[in-house]
Design an enzyme around this catalytic site. Structure first.
Site, PDB file in Angstrom:
ATOM      1  N   GLY A   1     -23.855 -32.707  18.755  1.00  0.00           N
ATOM      2  CA  GLY A   1     -23.762 -32.241  20.144  1.00  0.00           C
ATOM      3  C   GLY A   1     -24.354 -30.871  20.425  1.00  0.00           C
ATOM      4  O   GLY A   1     -23.915 -30.183  21.355  1.00  0.00           O
ATOM      5  N   SER A   2     -25.391 -30.492  19.684  1.00  0.00           N
ATOM      6  CA  SER A   2     -25.966 -29.173  19.975  1.00  0.00           C
ATOM      7  C   SER A   2     -26.693 -29.164  21.321  1.00  0.00           C
ATOM      8  O   SER A   2     -26.716 -28.134  22.005  1.00  0.00           O
ATOM      9  CB  SER A   2     -26.894 -28.711  18.845  1.00  0.00           C
ATOM     10  OG  SER A   2     -28.092 -29.438  18.842  1.00  0.00           O
TER      11      SER A   2
ATOM     12  N   ARG B   1     -23.540 -55.479  23.365  1.00  0.00           N
ATOM     13  CA  ARG B   1     -24.115 -54.230  23.905  1.00  0.00           C
ATOM     14  C   ARG B   1     -23.898 -54.126  25.412  1.00  0.00           C
ATOM     15  O   ARG B   1     -23.546 -53.071  25.936  1.00  0.00           O
ATOM     16  CB  ARG B   1     -25.621 -54.189  23.634  1.00  0.00           C
ATOM     17  CG  ARG B   1     -25.960 -53.757  22.242  1.00  0.00           C
ATOM     18  CD  ARG B   1     -27.466 -53.637  22.114  1.00  0.00           C
ATOM     19  NE  ARG B   1     -27.852 -53.226  20.785  1.00  0.00           N
ATOM     20  CZ  ARG B   1     -29.032 -53.458  20.253  1.00  0.00           C
ATOM     21  NH1 ARG B   1     -29.946 -54.117  20.929  1.00  0.00           N
ATOM     22  NH2 ARG B   1     -29.321 -53.021  19.043  1.00  0.00           N
TER      23      ARG B   1
ATOM     24  N   ILE C   1     -28.463 -48.075  21.533  1.00  0.00           N
ATOM     25  CA  ILE C   1     -29.441 -48.485  22.534  1.00  0.00           C
ATOM     26  C   ILE C   1     -28.715 -48.831  23.830  1.00  0.00           C
ATOM     27  O   ILE C   1     -27.735 -49.589  23.816  1.00  0.00           O
ATOM     28  CB  ILE C   1     -30.258 -49.681  22.010  1.00  0.00           C
ATOM     29  CG1 ILE C   1     -31.148 -49.195  20.858  1.00  0.00           C
ATOM     30  CG2 ILE C   1     -31.105 -50.303  23.114  1.00  0.00           C
ATOM     31  CD1 ILE C   1     -31.920 -50.285  20.163  1.00  0.00           C
TER      32      ILE C   1
ATOM     33  N   HIS D   1     -35.679 -36.531  23.044  1.00  0.00           N
ATOM     34  CA  HIS D   1     -36.180 -37.163  21.827  1.00  0.00           C
ATOM     35  C   HIS D   1     -37.033 -36.140  21.077  1.00  0.00           C
ATOM     36  O   HIS D   1     -37.846 -35.443  21.688  1.00  0.00           O
ATOM     37  CB  HIS D   1     -37.020 -38.394  22.198  1.00  0.00           C
ATOM     38  CG  HIS D   1     -37.563 -39.113  21.014  1.00  0.00           C
ATOM     39  ND1 HIS D   1     -36.782 -39.909  20.203  1.00  0.00           N
ATOM     40  CD2 HIS D   1     -38.802 -39.134  20.473  1.00  0.00           C
ATOM     41  CE1 HIS D   1     -37.526 -40.390  19.218  1.00  0.00           C
ATOM     42  NE2 HIS D   1     -38.751 -39.936  19.356  1.00  0.00           N
TER      43      HIS D   1
ATOM     44  N   ASP E   1     -37.243 -45.005  24.227  1.00  0.00           N
ATOM     45  CA  ASP E   1     -38.085 -43.787  24.245  1.00  0.00           C
ATOM     46  C   ASP E   1     -39.373 -43.979  25.049  1.00  0.00           C
ATOM     47  O   ASP E   1     -40.415 -43.416  24.711  1.00  0.00           O
ATOM     48  CB  ASP E   1     -38.423 -43.336  22.804  1.00  0.00           C
ATOM     49  CG  ASP E   1     -37.177 -43.025  21.987  1.00  0.00           C
ATOM     50  OD1 ASP E   1     -36.197 -42.541  22.572  1.00  0.00           O
ATOM     51  OD2 ASP E   1     -37.185 -43.289  20.770  1.00  0.00           O
TER      52      ASP E   1
ATOM     53  N   GLN F   1     -36.453 -25.735  20.704  1.00  0.00           N
ATOM     54  CA  GLN F   1     -37.114 -26.082  21.967  1.00  0.00           C
ATOM     55  C   GLN F   1     -36.298 -27.101  22.768  1.00  0.00           C
ATOM     56  O   GLN F   1     -36.259 -27.050  23.998  1.00  0.00           O
ATOM     57  CB  GLN F   1     -38.522 -26.637  21.696  1.00  0.00           C
ATOM     58  CG  GLN F   1     -39.448 -25.638  21.027  1.00  0.00           C
ATOM     59  CD  GLN F   1     -39.575 -24.347  21.825  1.00  0.00           C
ATOM     60  OE1 GLN F   1     -39.712 -24.362  23.051  1.00  0.00           O
ATOM     61  NE2 GLN F   1     -39.511 -23.219  21.128  1.00  0.00           N
ATOM     62  N   GLU F   2     -35.660 -28.029  22.061  1.00  0.00           N
ATOM     63  CA  GLU F   2     -34.815 -29.002  22.764  1.00  0.00           C
ATOM     64  C   GLU F   2     -33.770 -28.290  23.614  1.00  0.00           C
ATOM     65  O   GLU F   2     -33.494 -28.670  24.754  1.00  0.00           O
ATOM     66  CB  GLU F   2     -34.101 -29.921  21.764  1.00  0.00           C
ATOM     67  CG  GLU F   2     -35.030 -30.840  20.999  1.00  0.00           C
ATOM     68  CD  GLU F   2     -34.272 -31.838  20.129  1.00  0.00           C
ATOM     69  OE1 GLU F   2     -33.217 -32.326  20.560  1.00  0.00           O
ATOM     70  OE2 GLU F   2     -34.736 -32.116  19.015  1.00  0.00           O
TER      71      GLU F   2
HETATM   72  C1  GAR Z   1     -31.629 -34.280  18.639  1.00  0.00           C
HETATM   73  O1  GAR Z   1     -32.641 -33.780  17.817  1.00  0.00           O
HETATM   74  C2  GAR Z   1     -32.175 -35.316  19.580  1.00  0.00           C
HETATM   75  O2  GAR Z   1     -33.463 -35.031  20.011  1.00  0.00           O
HETATM   76  C3  GAR Z   1     -32.141 -36.546  18.720  1.00  0.00           C
HETATM   77  O3  GAR Z   1     -30.942 -36.455  18.001  1.00  0.00           O
HETATM   78  C4  GAR Z   1     -30.614 -35.082  17.828  1.00  0.00           C
HETATM   79  C5  GAR Z   1     -29.209 -34.878  18.351  1.00  0.00           C
HETATM   80  O4  GAR Z   1     -28.808 -33.574  18.090  1.00  0.00           O
HETATM   81  N1  GAR Z   1     -32.204 -37.740  19.496  1.00  0.00           N
HETATM   82  C6  GAR Z   1     -32.881 -38.820  19.115  1.00  0.00           C
HETATM   83  O5  GAR Z   1     -33.471 -38.909  18.066  1.00  0.00           O
HETATM   84  C7  GAR Z   1     -32.853 -39.954  20.111  1.00  0.00           C
HETATM   85  N2  GAR Z   1     -33.900 -40.883  19.872  1.00  0.00           N
HETATM   86  P1  GAR Z   1     -27.528 -32.986  18.799  1.00  0.00           P
HETATM   87  O6  GAR Z   1     -26.405 -34.007  18.625  1.00  0.00           O
HETATM   88  O7  GAR Z   1     -27.244 -31.724  18.052  1.00  0.00           O
HETATM   89  O8  GAR Z   1     -27.856 -32.762  20.244  1.00  0.00           O
END
Ligand code: GAR
Length: 224
Positions: free
Chosen positions: A19-20, A76, A103, A120, A156, A184-185
């Site tokens: 969950g960052s 699902r 998904i 992503h 995606d 960057q995310e």
């Molecule tokens: C992040 O890097 C996100 O981009 C990726 O999972 C990580 C979650 O990190 N998502 C995917 O790969 C989705 N296809 P987080 O839980 O620390 O936010």
């Protein structure tokens, strides 16, 4: 009491792990940079750190167990119907997938068309799916990065809202590259939420225009 509180965009975050990205969005909202409020954080994993983060910030945390739905042909979709009920109950206007490793089906995608985002860790359309940092290194790419996009049924694949690029260094491992991308995310996801909350995104086919002049009509994506 804040007058603007009642008009803040109602956001739900779906997360499966640490969950960052959720944290980055929480932080920018708490800093007053985004006119939004997180009304619930939902996980398919009982022990997701994301749920702990939500609790720590006084946000509603919900674990929705996938197991009761397992084994049915529409497992699902049935799970997503359960999520949709919750989202409707909380009057959610924008859904954020933030490390949500499940998904999503047409049930959610259609209900939240152009109102559900995903982050992503690649420069889409390169490297959808999993293990994408390793794939970018193995391919010999010089740039990697991350993408915030609207969610469509194809994994995606939806219209791209914001991207950020980082260099791939000769001595990068998937882990070091992932860490550089993650920085960057944490910038672009809150920014995308801010733009949405301010009504500044417009979808034009596959393209998402930012700050485009507003035509009359429904193409404007706006919380109100
Ligand atoms: C992040 O890097 C996100 O981009 C990726 O999972 C990580 C979650 O990190 N998502 C995917 O790969 C989705 N296809 P987080 O839980 O620390 O936010």
């Amino acid at each position: 009491m804040s007058v603007s509180r009642s008009v803040r965009l109602r956001v739900a975050v779906l997360a499966s792990g640490r969950g960052s990205n959720l944290q980055a969005v929480i932080d920018t909202i708490e800093a007053g940079q985004v006119p939004a409020q997180i009304v619930c954080v939902i996980s398919n994993k009982r022990d997701a750190v994301a749920l702990e983060r939500a609790r720590k910030h006084g946000l509603k945390d919900l674990f929705v167990d996938p197991r009761p739905f397992a084994g049915r042909p529409d497992s699902r979709e049935a799970y997503d119907h359960a999520l949709l009920e919750i989202l409707q109950q909380y009057e959610v206007e924008l859904v954020l997938l933030a490390g949500y490793m499940k998904i999503v089906t047409a049930v959610l995608v259609n209900a939240y068309a152009n109102r559900m985002m995903n982050i992503h860790p690649s420069l889409l359309p390169s490297f959808p799916g999993l293990d994408v940092q390793k794939k970018a290194i193995d391919w010999g790419c010089k740039l990697a990065g991350c993408t915030v996009h609207f969610v469509t049924e194809g994994v995606d694949e939806g219209p791209i809202i914001i991207q950020a690029a980082v260099p791939i260094l000769d001595d990068d491992t998937p882990e070091t590259l992932a860490a550089r991308i993650l920085v960057q995310e944490h910038k672009i996801y809150p920014r995308a939420v801010q733009l949405f909350a301010e009504g500044r995104l417009q979808v034009d086919g596959r393209r998402v225009l930012i700050d485009a002049p507003k035509p009359d009509g429904e193409a404007i994506i706006s919380p109100s």
